[in-house]
Design a protein around this motif. Sequence first.
Motif, short mmCIF file in Angstrom:
data_model
loop_
_atom_site.label_atom_id
_atom_site.label_comp_id
_atom_site.label_asym_id
_atom_site.label_seq_id
_atom_site.Cartn_x
_atom_site.Cartn_y
_atom_site.Cartn_z
N MET A 172 0.84 -1.21 0.00
CA MET A 172 0.00 0.00 0.00
C MET A 172 0.87 1.25 0.00
N LEU A 173 1.93 1.22 0.81
CA LEU A 173 2.87 2.35 0.83
C LEU A 173 3.57 2.48 -0.51
N ARG A 174 3.89 1.35 -1.13
CA ARG A 174 4.54 1.37 -2.44
C ARG A 174 3.66 2.05 -3.48
N PHE A 175 2.36 1.73 -3.46
CA PHE A 175 1.45 2.35 -4.42
C PHE A 175 1.26 3.84 -4.11
N LEU A 176 1.20 4.19 -2.82
CA LEU A 176 1.04 5.60 -2.46
C LEU A 176 2.24 6.42 -2.94
N LEU A 177 3.44 5.91 -2.69
CA LEU A 177 4.64 6.60 -3.15
C LEU A 177 4.66 6.71 -4.67
N HIS A 178 4.20 5.64 -5.31
CA HIS A 178 4.14 5.64 -6.77
C HIS A 178 3.25 6.78 -7.28
N HIS A 201 -7.06 6.62 -8.18
CA HIS A 201 -6.46 5.28 -8.09
C HIS A 201 -6.18 4.81 -6.66
N TYR A 202 -5.73 5.73 -5.78
CA TYR A 202 -5.32 5.27 -4.44
C TYR A 202 -6.48 5.19 -3.47
N LEU A 203 -7.33 6.20 -3.47
CA LEU A 203 -8.48 6.18 -2.56
C LEU A 203 -9.40 5.01 -2.90
N GLY A 204 -9.66 4.15 -1.91
CA GLY A 204 -10.47 2.97 -2.15
C GLY A 204 -9.72 1.84 -2.82
N LEU A 205 -8.39 1.92 -2.80
CA LEU A 205 -7.57 0.90 -3.48
C LEU A 205 -7.73 -0.46 -2.82
N GLU A 206 -7.93 -1.48 -3.63
CA GLU A 206 -8.01 -2.86 -3.15
C GLU A 206 -6.91 -3.67 -3.82
N LEU A 207 -6.19 -4.43 -3.01
CA LEU A 207 -5.07 -5.19 -3.52
C LEU A 207 -5.30 -6.69 -3.36
N VAL A 208 -4.79 -7.44 -4.31
CA VAL A 208 -4.81 -8.90 -4.23
C VAL A 208 -3.40 -9.39 -4.54
N SER A 209 -3.03 -10.51 -3.92
CA SER A 209 -1.69 -11.04 -4.13
C SER A 209 -1.61 -11.75 -5.48
N ILE A 210 -0.45 -11.67 -6.10
CA ILE A 210 -0.21 -12.30 -7.38
C ILE A 210 1.26 -12.68 -7.46
N GLU A 211 1.57 -13.79 -8.11
CA GLU A 211 2.95 -14.20 -8.29
C GLU A 211 3.24 -14.33 -9.77
N PHE A 212 4.32 -13.68 -10.18
CA PHE A 212 4.70 -13.69 -11.59
C PHE A 212 6.21 -13.64 -11.69
N ALA A 213 6.79 -14.58 -12.42
CA ALA A 213 8.24 -14.62 -12.67
C ALA A 213 9.04 -14.62 -11.37
N GLY A 214 8.54 -15.34 -10.36
CA GLY A 214 9.27 -15.44 -9.11
C GLY A 214 9.07 -14.26 -8.17
N LEU A 261 6.49 -12.26 -5.77
CA LEU A 261 5.21 -12.21 -5.05
C LEU A 261 4.93 -10.75 -4.71
N ARG A 262 3.84 -10.25 -5.20
CA ARG A 262 3.50 -8.84 -4.96
C ARG A 262 2.00 -8.69 -4.85
N TYR A 263 1.58 -7.54 -4.32
CA TYR A 263 0.16 -7.22 -4.28
C TYR A 263 -0.18 -6.32 -5.45
N HIS A 264 -1.24 -6.68 -6.13
CA HIS A 264 -1.63 -6.07 -7.39
C HIS A 264 -3.01 -5.42 -7.22
N VAL A 265 -3.27 -4.38 -7.98
CA VAL A 265 -4.57 -3.72 -7.93
C VAL A 265 -5.65 -4.68 -8.38
N ALA A 266 -6.66 -4.85 -7.53
CA ALA A 266 -7.70 -5.85 -7.81
C ALA A 266 -8.59 -5.45 -8.97
N ASN A 267 -8.89 -4.16 -9.06
CA ASN A 267 -9.85 -3.70 -10.08
C ASN A 267 -9.15 -2.90 -11.17
N LEU A 268 -7.97 -3.35 -11.59
CA LEU A 268 -7.23 -2.64 -12.63
C LEU A 268 -8.01 -2.68 -13.94
N SER A 269 -8.30 -1.49 -14.49
CA SER A 269 -9.13 -1.41 -15.69
C SER A 269 -8.33 -1.13 -16.95
#
Length: 209
Positions: free
Chosen positions: A69-75, A121-134, A136-144
Motif C-alpha cells: 500500500m505504501l509502495r502504491f502511495l509513493l508511486h 487510483h489510491y483512494l479505495g484501493l483494493e489489492l490482491v496477491s499475485i505471483e509472476f516470474a518469481g 510475489l507482490r500485491y496487485h490492484v484488484a480492479n485494474l481497468s
Amino acid sequence: MSIIYPVIHFSLALIEWVLISWAIRLWQQSTSLAMIVLPIVLVSISYDNIILSIGSLIGEGELLKTLSMLRFLLHYLVVPLFIVIGVELAHRAGASWANRVVRVLSWLIALGLTAIDVATHYLGLELVSIEFAGILRYHVANLSGPPIITIVVNLFVLLKLRVASLRVAERSRSSLCCPELCRWRSLSKSWVEVRQATLIIKVFALSGS
C-alpha cells in the motif's frame, strides 16, 4: 529462472542508491529547491524495487500488503514529479526551452497529475496477491487498463533527458569539460539508463499479470 526478476529489481535498487548519493550532492551544490525532488524520487523508486525483490521472502499476508500500500502511495505521489526532474535537468544542461515559466509550469502539471492519481487510483484501493516470474507482490484488484499517466510521464522524461544528455555531450566536446559539466553528463546518462530498464521491467510485469 524464478530468481532472475527479483535479482534484477534488487540490482536496480542498488544502482538507484548510488544515484541517490549523487543526487544529494547535486542538490547540496544547487541553488534550486527543485533538485531536492530528485533524491526523493530515487528513494521511492528504490523502495519499490526492494519490495518487489523481497516479496517472496516476506510471504503473503498483512505485512507485505501494508508495504505494498505504501509502495502504491509513493508511486502515485512521486511519478508525476519526474516531469519536474526532467525539466530541471534540462535547464541545468542549458536547454533554452527550460526557462522559468516552463519550470513553474512543470510543478503545476506534476502536482495536478499527483492529485488526479491519488483521487482516482489510491483512494479505495483494493489489492490482491499475485505471483509472476518469481515475484510475489500485491496487485490492484480492479485494474481497468494500463497506467497511462505513468507511461506518459516516463516517456516524457526519457525524451527530455536524452535531449539534455546530448546537449551536455555537445558542450563537453566544445570545451574542456569542467567537473560540474562532467557530473551532469554522467548523471543524465545514468538516469536515462536506469529509467529505461525500470520502465521495461514494469511494462513487462504488467503485461504478464
